[in-house]
Structures are given as structure tokens and as C-alpha cells.
Motif scaffolding. Structure first.
Motif, PDB file in Angstrom:
ATOM      1  N   ALA A  10     -89.321  62.966 -54.941  1.00 13.19           N
ATOM      2  CA  ALA A  10     -88.225  63.273 -54.034  1.00 13.19           C
ATOM      3  C   ALA A  10     -87.370  62.043 -53.734  1.00 13.19           C
ATOM      4  CB  ALA A  10     -88.778  63.876 -52.749  1.00 13.19           C
ATOM      5  N   THR A 130     -87.245  67.077 -51.541  1.00  8.42           N
ATOM      6  CA  THR A 130     -88.531  67.523 -52.054  1.00  8.42           C
ATOM      7  C   THR A 130     -88.438  67.659 -53.568  1.00  8.42           C
ATOM      8  OG1 THR A 130     -90.288  69.177 -51.751  1.00  8.42           O
ATOM      9  CG2 THR A 130     -88.025  69.999 -51.839  1.00  8.42           C
ATOM     10  N   SER A 257     -92.144  65.448 -43.513  1.00 17.00           N
ATOM     11  CA  SER A 257     -92.832  65.579 -44.796  1.00 17.00           C
ATOM     12  C   SER A 257     -94.315  65.841 -44.590  1.00 17.00           C
ATOM     13  CB  SER A 257     -92.625  64.325 -45.636  1.00 17.00           C
ATOM     14  OG  SER A 257     -93.111  63.166 -44.974  1.00 17.00           O
ATOM     15  N   ARG A 260     -94.637  69.496 -44.185  1.00 16.20           N
ATOM     16  CA  ARG A 260     -94.464  70.167 -45.476  1.00 16.20           C
ATOM     17  C   ARG A 260     -95.692  69.971 -46.365  1.00 16.20           C
ATOM     18  NH1 ARG A 260     -89.234  68.031 -44.787  1.00 16.20           N
ATOM     19  NH2 ARG A 260     -89.594  66.328 -46.269  1.00 16.20           N
ATOM     20  N   ASP A 261     -96.299  68.788 -46.316  1.00 20.40           N
ATOM     21  CA  ASP A 261     -97.507  68.549 -47.102  1.00 20.40           C
ATOM     22  C   ASP A 261     -98.644  69.470 -46.659  1.00 20.40           C
ATOM     23  OD1 ASP A 261     -96.255  66.581 -48.581  1.00 20.40           O
ATOM     24  OD2 ASP A 261     -96.989  64.939 -47.329  1.00 20.40           O
TER      25      ASP A 261
END
Length: 313
Positions: A10, A130, A257, A260-261
Motif C-alpha cells: 500500500a 490498501t 490500518s 483493517r488488519d
């Protein structure tokens, strides 16, 4: 200028790709064999509000790296730092500056110990992007900043040269600054606040605010600012006003992030960010229950992930 970008995910894929598109520097990506093969087949693909781009790029694997680079742009995840240090070591010689744009601050001392303090710049990236399953680098909003500088302050020929290399790149605002450590603490304050809030609540900032969590986020912001001040980096009034507004915005789609992970079932940078802040809070005497809870939450998630017990997996 010759720039080696570690990774074509990303961050590395976006900033490195924009450099290639601009043609103002010689750029190569240091990647794993599978990513090298994919880049060879498809080129690097960027999907962005500032314009899509697709083009061929130079991609090297670890066994193909040699010295001769002016800059190594380090864009890995914190949990890959040991492997990253080993991978870039053959590329680093007397001319090389290492520019890390990892989240947090814990990596700086490790890089300085590995390569020498004078080799390591301070740096940060403010971007939401991403890497899609198809290998496309997708920029998620209009954040597009990369900021860097000498860790002991001031401007230098090498930081000005990096700024000049980025100048013609579209969709990028690159700036050499004389106070990069203060800027990195600012990023850690807002990232730590949003990471604690979004990880604990498993929701983005706007969702947390709509649930009644704005005051909670503001308390976290104040505590993280107090941690930074105890380290010698008080937050500017304008910075605090900007992020108070963000953490009160019910329409904000800002998600870290780390969230999102977790949602993707991936590894997290919990110890690098949340653990670092928790240790700093305790040294500063700042109330730390939320910091501890967020770190435990992320570590418990990692335990479930390691045991194969994540829902739907």
C-alpha cells in the motif's frame, strides 16, 4: 537519485509508483519472488482519486540487491522489521540514507543500532491505502503526504534532494521539515488515539462518534498528548483542534490500518504502537487503563488468530 523501495504494497507501491510515473528518480522495488513475478506480468497498478496509473517497474528480490542507492524507502509493517533490516543490508553503503515511514517510533532505535544513527532519517506517511487481492494499490481518500527530515533537526542536502525527487509526482505532497521528531510524535498521538478507539470498539471513528464515543476519544487524545509532552514534544494548539474536530465527526470514515488488519484476519502492529504508548504512559504517569485494554484486546486477537479460531476462518 537512486531510490530503493522496500515492498510494493500500500505505502511503498503508492509512493514508489508515483515516483516511477513522474520519472524524476531511478526507482526499484525490493520484493518477495511472488510479488516480483506479479509485477513482471501486470506492472504496478495504482487506483487513486488523483488519477489511476499502470506501468512497468524494476523489481528486485533479496538475492539481487547490491549497493549504490541514495535512499532506501522503508515501508514495511513493524512486525516485519527484523526481516526488512536483513533484506536491505546489502543495499546500504556510505551514500545511503534510510527513510522509514513505519507507524510509531519504536523502529527508529532499532534501525539506528543496525545501520548507524547518521544513516536513519525520521519520516512519516499520512495516507489511507490498501493492497487489493489482485495486487492493485488502492488509495482510499485524499491523504497523500510523506514528510521527512534529519532526526537531530534542521534541513540537509539529502532531505532537500528527496523532496525535489518527489516534486513532480502527482497525488503526493512531499516535504522536508526541520522538526521531524515532533511531527512523528504528532502522528503517534492521533494514530494511537484512533487505534485504541477503533480496536476496542471494532468500528471506524464516525461509527464510534455516532455511538456516543466522542468524549471517550477526546480523553484518549488528551492522554496521548500528555505522553508526548512528557517526552519533550507538546502538541500544537492547531493540531489538537484539528483532531478534536475529527474525533467529533459523526460522518468520519476514518479507520486505522490496525482495525483493517483485524477485520481481514491479518497480523497487527499492536506491540509497536499500543505497547509503545502504554510503556510511555506508565513512565509519564498518565492514566493508562484504555491503553492496556486495547493492547490486551489486540494480543488476545493474535492468540485466537494463531490458534485458527477467528470467526469464518
Amino acid at each position: 537519485m537512486r531510490i530503493l523501495v522496500l515492498g510494493a504494497g500500500a505505502l511503498g507501491g503508492y509512493f514508489g509508483g508515483r515516483l516511477v510515473e513522474a520519472g524524476a528518480a531511478e526507482v526499484a522495488f525490493l520484493v518477495r519472488p511472488a510479488r516480483q513475478a506479479a509485477l513482471g506480468r501486470n506492472g504496478l497498478v495504482i487506483d487513486s482519486p488523483f488519477g489511476a496509473w499502470r506501468g512497468p517497474v524494476a523489481a528486485l528480490t533479496a538475492d539481487q540487491v547490491a549497493p549504490g542507492w541514495d535512499v532506501v524507502l522503508l515501508s514495511c509493517k513493524a512486525y516485519d522489521l527484523a526481516d526488512a533490516i536483513a533484506a536491505i543490508r546489502p543495499a546500504v553503503d556510505a551514500r545511503t540514507a534510510i527513510l522509514p515511514v513505519l507507524n510509531g517510533l519504536a523502529h527508529v532505535d532499532r534501525l539506528a543500532a543496525a545501520f548507524g544513527s547518521d544513516r536513519v532519517l525520521g519520516g512519516l506517511a499520512k495516507i489511507q491505502a490498501t493492497l487489493g487481492p489482485d495486487g492493485t494499490v488502492r488509495q482510499l481518500n485524499d491523504w497523500r503526504w510523506i514528510t521527512f527530515g534529519e532526526r537531530d533537526g534542521g534541513l540537509s542536502d539529502r532531505t532537500r534532494a528527496i523532496e525535489a525527487a518527489f516534486a513532480p509526482a502527482r497525488g503526493v505532497v512531499a516535504q522536508a521539515v526541520p522538526d521531524i521528531m515532533a511531527r512523528m510524535w504528532e502522528k503517534l498521538v492521533h494514530l494511537g488515539t484512533s487505534a485504541i478507539g477503533t480496536v476496542l470498539m471494532r468500528a471506524n471513528v464516525g461509527e464510534v462518534v455516532r455511538a456516543g464515543g466522542s468524549a471517550f476519544l477526546h480523553r484518549l487524545l488528551d492522554r496521548n498528548a500528555a505522553i508526548a509532552a512528557a517526552q519533550g514534544f507538546p502538541m500544537r494548539d492547531a493540531f489538537m483542534a484539528e483532531y478534536r474536530a475529527l474525533f467529533a465527526d459523526p460522518a468520519s470514515a476514518y479507520g486505522t490500518s490496525m482495525l483493517r488488519d483485524i477485520e481481514a484476519g491479518g497480523r497487527t502492529e499492536a506491540d509497536h504502537i499500543l505497547g509503545y504508548l502504554l510503556d510511555a504512559a506508565r513512565r509519564a504517569g498518565v492514566e493508562d487503563e484504555a491503553h492496556e485494554a486495547a493492547l490486551l484486546h489486540a494480543r488476545a486477537y493474535e492468540q485466537r488468530r494463531a490458534a485458527g479460531r477467528l470467526p469464518g476462518r
